[in-house]
Design a protein around this motif. Structure first.
Motif, PDB file in Angstrom:
ATOM      1  N   MET A   1       1.040  -1.142   0.050  1.00 61.86           N
ATOM      2  CA  MET A   1      -0.025   0.063   0.442  1.00 61.86           C
ATOM      3  C   MET A   1       1.079   1.115  -0.168  1.00 61.86           C
ATOM      4  SD  MET A   1      -3.960  -0.208  -0.224  1.00 61.86           S
ATOM      5  CE  MET A   1      -3.652   1.680   1.480  1.00 61.86           C
ATOM      6  N   ALA A   2       0.513   1.849  -1.371  1.00 59.46           N
ATOM      7  CA  ALA A   2       1.314   3.104  -0.953  1.00 59.46           C
ATOM      8  C   ALA A   2       1.510   4.261   0.553  1.00 59.46           C
ATOM      9  CB  ALA A   2       0.989   4.030  -1.914  1.00 59.46           C
ATOM     10  N   PRO A   3       1.669   4.750   1.205  1.00 54.92           N
ATOM     11  CA  PRO A   3       1.321   5.690   1.797  1.00 54.92           C
ATOM     12  C   PRO A   3       0.569   6.954   1.622  1.00 54.92           C
ATOM     13  CG  PRO A   3       3.522   6.182   1.680  1.00 54.92           C
ATOM     14  CD  PRO A   3       3.560   4.912   0.767  1.00 54.92           C
ATOM     15  N   ILE A   4      -0.412   6.992   2.501  1.00 51.69           N
ATOM     16  CA  ILE A   4      -1.328   8.058   2.430  1.00 51.69           C
ATOM     17  C   ILE A   4      -0.924   9.436   2.881  1.00 51.69           C
ATOM     18  CG2 ILE A   4      -3.879   9.302   2.822  1.00 51.69           C
ATOM     19  CD1 ILE A   4      -4.039   7.223   0.485  1.00 51.69           C
ATOM     20  N   THR A   5      -0.880  10.341   2.439  1.00 56.38           N
ATOM     21  CA  THR A   5       0.022  11.916   3.027  1.00 56.38           C
ATOM     22  C   THR A   5      -1.814  13.125   2.856  1.00 56.38           C
ATOM     23  OG1 THR A   5       2.471  11.421   2.153  1.00 56.38           O
ATOM     24  CG2 THR A   5       1.401  13.251   2.998  1.00 56.38           C
ATOM     25  N   GLU A   6      -1.412  13.878   3.831  1.00 53.76           N
ATOM     26  CA  GLU A   6      -2.141  14.850   4.094  1.00 53.76           C
ATOM     27  C   GLU A   6      -1.293  16.188   3.281  1.00 53.76           C
ATOM     28  OE1 GLU A   6      -6.004  16.893   5.806  1.00 53.76           O
ATOM     29  OE2 GLU A   6      -6.068  14.684   5.324  1.00 53.76           O
ATOM     30  N   VAL A   7      -1.682  16.463   2.060  1.00 55.31           N
ATOM     31  CA  VAL A   7      -1.214  18.230   2.106  1.00 55.31           C
ATOM     32  C   VAL A   7      -2.356  19.007   1.269  1.00 55.31           C
ATOM     33  CG1 VAL A   7       0.805  19.506   0.056  1.00 55.31           C
ATOM     34  CG2 VAL A   7       0.479  17.091   0.635  1.00 55.31           C
ATOM     35  N   GLU A   8      -2.226  20.051   2.822  1.00 56.80           N
ATOM     36  CA  GLU A   8      -3.227  20.895   2.959  1.00 56.80           C
ATOM     37  C   GLU A   8      -4.618  21.065   2.432  1.00 56.80           C
ATOM     38  OE1 GLU A   8      -1.554  23.861  -0.387  1.00 56.80           O
ATOM     39  OE2 GLU A   8      -0.545  24.926   1.255  1.00 56.80           O
ATOM     40  N   GLY A   9      -5.299  19.672   2.941  1.00 57.17           N
ATOM     41  CA  GLY A   9      -6.589  19.140   3.308  1.00 57.17           C
ATOM     42  C   GLY A   9      -6.789  17.771   2.263  1.00 57.17           C
ATOM     43  N   SER A 101      -1.463  19.949  -5.964  1.00 58.09           N
ATOM     44  CA  SER A 101      -1.257  19.136  -7.517  1.00 58.09           C
ATOM     45  C   SER A 101       0.385  19.432  -7.933  1.00 58.09           C
ATOM     46  CB  SER A 101      -2.102  20.442  -8.155  1.00 58.09           C
ATOM     47  OG  SER A 101      -3.277  20.796  -8.019  1.00 58.09           O
ATOM     48  N   LEU A 102       0.953  19.945  -7.140  1.00 55.88           N
ATOM     49  CA  LEU A 102       2.687  19.763  -7.897  1.00 55.88           C
ATOM     50  C   LEU A 102       2.889  18.461  -6.925  1.00 55.88           C
ATOM     51  CD1 LEU A 102       5.361  21.413  -8.127  1.00 55.88           C
ATOM     52  CD2 LEU A 102       4.936  21.935  -6.009  1.00 55.88           C
ATOM     53  N   MET A 103       2.714  18.408  -5.915  1.00 58.35           N
ATOM     54  CA  MET A 103       3.011  16.745  -5.207  1.00 58.35           C
ATOM     55  C   MET A 103       2.540  15.693  -5.676  1.00 58.35           C
ATOM     56  SD  MET A 103       5.170  18.266  -2.721  1.00 58.35           S
ATOM     57  CE  MET A 103       5.892  16.656  -2.677  1.00 58.35           C
TER      58      MET A 103
END
Length: 293
Positions: A1-9, A101-103
């Motif tokens: 599983m790919a780690p889920i990261t939160e970026v600005e919500g 969007s950048l990430m």
């Protein structure tokens, strides 16, 4: 599983973070993502409102590379897209407007390439660009000589030029312009490339004739065409090492005596931003955009 990261919500699945993308230095995909996160404040203004072309290299520079302009399959709904006029009819393309969007785009492992116009006004060029490309044994040192000549010539027409490394072998010159179509901007740029060749016939070419390239600097004016794109400032390149397209000062251009002086890698960019800020910030100021003569 790919780690889920939160970026600005926004929730992002970031995959294969330990994968080595640059074998020459062991630079990993996680480090690529970290690079973009830490340079985002400088990079994003140069991406914003410009339809993005993806040059993807998911297995590093030695693997397969492919160029994509259309919205990639699986693009999250929150990524901004826009209908863009193209010769074969309108196409839907990605706009990288914010950090999430950048990430997301960086996770696809791509070089960022953008056109010289904004999505709000595709018929008007807001950038003038020259790609100075050296044919061995010429190097970026020779590109610097040509860049200094072009800078002076542009200044005669009231146009302020800024330089960045291509992140590959050469140098890019950029200027903020207004009031002209891409076709008119291309015509003006070609005229200056021809002038440069006349002024420095032993050094400059304005045509991409392969047999004439060795030892010369090709002044590529063609990236001003509406359909063409140029590597965005601060993008990493698919090279042996994680080199970046880095803005440089005119003092650095004038003082360049060896190619290594104008080679910048991912780890060099944050310290440069600390020292100089974004050297290309003037390009983002509409008050500094010049009209072509």
């Amino acid at each position: 599983m790919a780690p889920i990261t939160e970026v600005e919500g926004r929730r992002l699945a970031l995959s294969n973070l330990d994968k080595v993308l640059y074998p020459a230095t062991g630079f990993t995909k996680g480090e690529v993502l970290h690079y973009y996160a830490t340079t985002a404040d400088a990079l994003l203004p140069h991406l914003r409102d410009r339809p993005m072309s993806f040059l993807r290299y998911p297995d590093g520079p030695d693997g397969q590379m492919f160029f994509a302009k259309n919205v990639p399959p699986g693009t999250p709904g929150w990524v901004t897209t826009a209908e863009v006029p193209r010769s074969a009819g309108a196409a839907r393309m990605v706009l990288v407007q914010d950090l999430p969007s950048l990430m997301w785009a960086a996770n696809l492992v791509t070089e960022f390439h953008t056109p010289q116009w904004l999505v709000q006004a595709p018929a008007e060029a807001d950038r003038l660009v020259f790609d100075l490309d050296p044919g061995a044994p010429a190097s970026v040192v020779d590109c610097c000589r040509v860049a200094l000549w072009l800078r002076e010539r542009l200044a005669e027409d009231g146009i302020e030029a800024h330089a960045k490394t291509s992140g590959s072998k050469g140098l890019h010159l950029l200027a903020a312009v207004r009031g002209a179509s891409s076709a008119r901007t291309s015509e003006y740029a070609k005229g200056l490339a021809v002038e440069a060749e006349r002024a420095m016939p032993d050094l400059v070419l304005h045509r991409m004739t392969r047999s004439l390239r060795p030892g010369k600097v090709f002044v590529d004016w063609s990236q001003n065409a509406a359909r063409k794109t140029t590597a965005t400032p601060y993008t990493l390149r698919a090279r042996r090492e994680p080199t970046a397209s880095a803005p440089v000062t005119w003092e650095e251009v004038a003082g360049c005596r060896t190619p290594g002086r104008l080679e910048f890698r991912a780890q060099d960019i944050v310290p440069r931003l600390r020292d100089h800020g974004d050297l290309l910030a003037p390009l983002l100021d509409p008050a500094r955009a010049a009209e072509l003569p």
